[in-house]
Scaffold this active site. Structure first.
Site: not given
Length: 107
Positions: A65-66
């Site tokens: 993800c981020h």
């Protein structure tokens, strides 16, 4: 067995060696449109419970993800759903951009 952590350097080495794997991006559509790692499979976090059957169970799955928080939650869900060879990408796409591929935009 549990979810294992994988560094961006190890992911890059796996990719360079041609290791077969699934690179699962669990971010939202707009995040993926802005920045992604080439060759990813995209299933937003909120749809993984409905779409995890699209993932192969015979390959390592590297979830990102981020920064690594959402991906860890998804990896833990996948483990509970019966997947075994699971990795959470340490630092997510942020680490990929700063340590491996500066052409990937940061946000």
């Amino acid at each position: 067995m549990g979810v294992k952590s994988l560094s961006v350097q190890d992911l890059q080495a796996w990719r360079e060696s041609g290791k077969a794997l699934v690179l699962l991006d669990v971010r939202e559509d707009n995040e993926v449109a802005y920045a992604h790692i080439q060759g990813h499979t995209h299933i937003p976090m909120n749809l993984v419970t409905l779409r995890h059957n699209e993932l192969p169970d015979d390959l390592p799955i590297v979830v990102y993800c981020h920064h690594g928080m959402r991906s860890m939650q998804v990896a833990m869900f996948l483990e509970h759903a019966g997947f075994e060879d699971l990795y959470n990408l340490n630092g997510g796409i942020e680490a990929w951009s700063t340590q491996i591929d500066a052409s990937v935009p940061r946000y």
